[in-house]
Design a protein around this motif. Structure first.
Motif: not given
Ligand code: ASP
Length: 580
Positions: A176, A198, A200, A203, A222, A236, A238, A441, A477-479, A522-524
Motif C-alpha cells: 500500500e 491492508s 487487500q 479480501k 504502516r 478501516q 474494509d 495499488h 478510497g477503493g477500486s 471494494g473500498i476502505a
Molecule cells: N486496500 C485499499 C486501502 O487500504 C483500499 C481498497 O482498495 O479497497 O487503501
C-alpha cells in the motif's frame, strides 16, 4: 440494575424524586458547605450530586471527609428535589440530588498527576496516564461516538449482505506504499511475517473463494514517519464485493454515512453525494481532495500568458491563479509567499486591486493589456499566481486555497460536503527511482477504455478507482480489481517486477486469479478519520483509546521495549543497533 447500582449517574431527574437509588462511580469533586458535604458522583452517563448531612447520616459524613478526587464510591439514599435557588440548569440532573444515608469508599486514588478539568495538560503526561485522561468528558465522548459509529457500520453492512470475515495479522507484505512492520518467526528462523498494510489481497481471495460480499473492521499497519495526522495502526472499514456495481457500492456507503450522521449528530446529509473526476478536482481546486464548502476556484492563464513579457510566465508550462476576495496587505502576502515556498514555489507573483480598483503589483508593468484584461478583478481583490509545471501549480494553489479558506473565514464549520472523486490516474512516475508506481495499488483495474492499452500510455491511463472526501478530508478510497491473471501480470511487469519477484511475492494471487476469479471491487474507509470529522476533533490521537505518540512510543507502557537475550537467541537474531 445490578447489585452495585439501581441507576446510572446521568439518570436521576424529577420523576424519580422520593425513590431510593444507589449509584456507583468516581468522585469528580467534593465541597464542604455549612456542615453539609457535597460530592459530584460521575460515571460514563453523567454526574449526580450527592449530599451528605452529618445530622441524618453521621457515619456516611465521617467517611465523606476522606473522599478525594477520583475515589470510587457507592452511595445509597433518597432522591430529593433541590431548592429552587440551588437548581443547576446546566446539568441534566441539576434539579435533583441524592440524600445519601449509606456511603462506601470502594477504592482510593493516589494524588493525581493532573486534574481532570485542567486545560492544556501536556500530551505526553496525558498519554502516560491515559486511563485518567480517558475519564475526561471530551475523550469519553469521542470514544463513545466511535463505538456508536462502528455499531451502525456493522448493522448497515450486514443488512446489505456483507459477511464479517477475519483475516490474519501475521502475513506477507501487502503493498500500500508504506514500510512494513515485520515480526520474526521463531519456528522458521531467519524468516519474517509482515503485518498487513491492508487486507487487500486477502479480501480479494475471499471473493475468489465465493463469499460474494466481505467486510471487516480491520487494523492496517504502516510503518510511516509520523506526522500530526498519521498513526501506524490505522483502523478501516474494509469492503469487497464480487460482480461489483458502482452504483450499488456508492449507495451502500452513502446510506451508511447518512445513518451515521443522523444517529450520531442528528444531521440529515444529502444523498447521493456529488461526483467529480480527478481531472476536474485537480483543475478547479488543485487537489484530489477538494474542500467544496467554499468556492475560490483556480483559474487558468496559460494561454493568455504564452508570450508574456514577464519571463516567469512565459517560460512556465502552466500559469494559474486564484482570485482572493480581499485586498491583502504586504504582510499577508509575505506570509502566503512563505507557505507557497513550503509547497515548492520559487516565489509568489500577485496583483492587488485596491478599493478604488487601482492595481498594485511589482509585475503589472510587464503585463500586456490583454493579460491585465484577463486578470481584471473587482476592487478589493488579490490575484495570486503560480507558474510552473501543471502538477506544481496544483500543489501550490491547492495549498493556498485551503489555507485561505480557513484564514478568510470562507468555510462554514457546520456544513458537511461529501464528494466522490473518480477516474484517477493509474500510474505515477517515481522520478528518483526512474520507474512507474501504482497510484492506488497494483491490483487496481484500468478503466474499460484503458484496459487493452494502459501499457502504451501509462502516464495517461486511468484507473477504475474512487475516493470519498468530506470537507477536504479523504475518508478513504477503493477500486475495481483486476481479475484476469494476464492483465495483473502485465501491470506487475509495468511496475518493474521481474517474473521471479511476481512469483515470490504474488504467485499465490496470480494462481488464484487463474482458478475462476469473479470480477470484484471494494473500498476502505478510515475509521479514525471518520471519527475526527464526526466529533469535530482536530487531534487524531484523541479519537483513539490508546494511541502512540509521534515517535511511535506508548508513554504509558513504554512500548516498544527491549527483549531478553533468550528471546533473541530463540529467534536467531543478533542486534546491531547503530549508535545515534
Ligand atoms: N486496500 C485499499 C486501502 O487500504 C483500499 C481498497 O482498495 O479497497 O487503501
Amino acid at each position: 440494575m445490578t447489585t452495585w447500582r439501581t441507576h446510572m449517574a446521568g439518570d436521576p431527574t424529577k420523576v424519580l424524586v422520593g425513590e431510593r437509588l444507589s449509584l456507583a462511580g468516581w468522585a469528580a469533586r467534593r465541597r464542604d458547605h455549612g456542615g453539609l458535604i457535597f460530592v459530584d458522583l460521575r460515571d460514563r452517563s453523567g454526574i449526580t450530586q450527592l449530599v451528605i448531612n452529618p445530622e441524618l447520616a453521621p457515619d456516611a459524613a465521617d467517611l465523606a471527609h476522606q473522599i478525594r478526587n477520583e475515589f470510587v464510591l457507592r452511595a445509597e439514599g433518597t432522591l430529593v428535589a433541590r431548592s429552587p435557588e440551588t437548581v443547576n440548569p446546566n446539568m441534566p440532573t441539576g434539579e435533583v440530588e441524592l440524600q445519601v444515608d449509606q456511603l462506601e469508599i470502594v477504592s482510593r486514588s493516589t494524588p493525581l498527576p493532573f486534574q481532570l478539568d485542567e486545560e492544556n495538560v501536556d500530551e505526553t503526561l496525558r498519554l502516560r496516564y491515559r486511563w485518567l485522561d480517558l475519564r475526561r468528558e471530551k475523550l469519553q465522548r469521542n470514544i463513545t461516538l466511535r463505538a456508536q459509529m462502528v455499531g451502525i457500520i456493522r448493522r448497515e453492512m450486514e443488512a446489505a449482505g456483507f459477511l464479517d470475515i477475519q483475516t490474519p495479522i501475521l502475513f506477507k507484505p501487502t503493498p500500500e506504499g508504506a514500510r512494513d512492520f515485520v515480526v520474526p518467526a521463531r519456528l522458521q528462523k531467519g524468516r519474517f511475517y509482515a503485518l498487513p498494510q491492508s487486507p487487500q489481497i486477502l479480501k480479494q481471495l475471499t471473493m475468489v473463494a465465493g463469499f460474494d460480499r466481505y467486510y471487516q473492521i480491520a487494523i492496517c499497519f504502516r510503518d510511516e514517519d509520523l506526522r500530526a495526522d498519521r498513526v501506524q495502526e490505522i483502523t478501516q472499514l474494509d469492503v469487497e464485493m464480487s460482480f461489483p456495481d458502482l452504483e450499488f457500492l456508492y449507495e451502500t456507503m452513502e446510506r451508511m454515512y447518512a445513518r451515521i450522521w443522523r444517529e450520531c449528530l442528528g444531521i440529515e446529509i444529502e444523498t447521493p453525494f456529488p461526483r467529480m473526476t480527478f481531472e476536474e478536482a485537480d483543475r478547479r481546486f488543485g487537489t484530489d481532495k477538494p474542500d467544496t464548502r467554499f468556492e475560490l476556484e483556480i483559474e487558468d492563464a496559460t494561454e493568455v500568458t504564452r508570450s508574456s513579457e514577464f519571463g516567469v510566465f512565459k517560460s512556465a508550462a502552466a500559469v494559474r491563479f486564484l482570485r482572493v476576495p480581499q485586498e491583502l496587505s504586504r504582510g499577508d502576502l509575505a506570509k502566503l509567499e512563505e507557505l507557497a515556498k513550503e509547497w515548492g514555489a520559487k516565489g509568489l507573483a500577485y496583483l492587488v486591486y485596491d478599493e478604488e480598483g487601482e492595481v498594485r503589483s511589482p509585475i503589472a508593468k510587464f503585463l500586456a493589456e490583454e493579460e491585465l484584461a484577463a486578470f481584471r478583478s473587482d476592487p478589493g481583490t488579490t490575484v495570486l499566481f503560480a507558474a510552473d509545471s501543471w502538477p506544481a501549480t496544483s500543489r501550490v494553489l491547492g495549498a493556498l486555497r485551503s489555507h485561505l479558506g480557513r484564514e478568510l473565514g470562507l468555510v462554514d464549520d457546520d456544513v458537511f460536503t461529501f464528494l466522490w472523486v473518480y477516474d484517477f490516474p493509474m500510474f505515477e512516475r517515481d522520478e528518483e527511482e526512474g520507474r512507474w508506481t501504482a497510484v492506488h495499488h497494483p491490483f487496481t483495474r484500468p478503466t474499460d477504455d484503458w484496459k487493452e492499452r494502459f501499457a502504451d500510455g501509462p502516464e495517461e491511463a486511468l484507473a477504475y478507482a474512487y475516493d470519498l472526501i468530506v470537507n477536504g478530508n479523504e475518508l478513504g478510497g477503493g477500486s475495481f480489481r483486476i481479475h484476469e491473471p494476464e492483465i495483473q501480470a502485465k501491470v506487475f511487469e509495468l511496475l518493474g517486477l521481474s517474473e521471479e519477484d511476481q512469483r515470490s511475492k504474488f504467485g499465490f494471487l496470480l494462481e488464484a486469479l487463474a482458478m475462476g476469479a469473479p470480477p470484484m471491487g471494494g473500498i476502505a474507509l478510515g475509521i479514525d478519520r471518520m471519527t475526527m470529522v464526526l466529533a469535530g476533533e482536530p487531534n487524531l490521537r484523541d479519537v483513539i483509546a490508546f494511541p502512540k505518540n509521534q515517535a511511535g512510543v506508548d508513554p504509558m507502557s513504554g512500548a516498544p521495549s527491549d527483549v531478553t537475550q533468550e528471546q533473541l537467541d530463540e529467534l536467531g537474531i543478533k542486534l546491531h543497533v547503530p549508535e545515534s
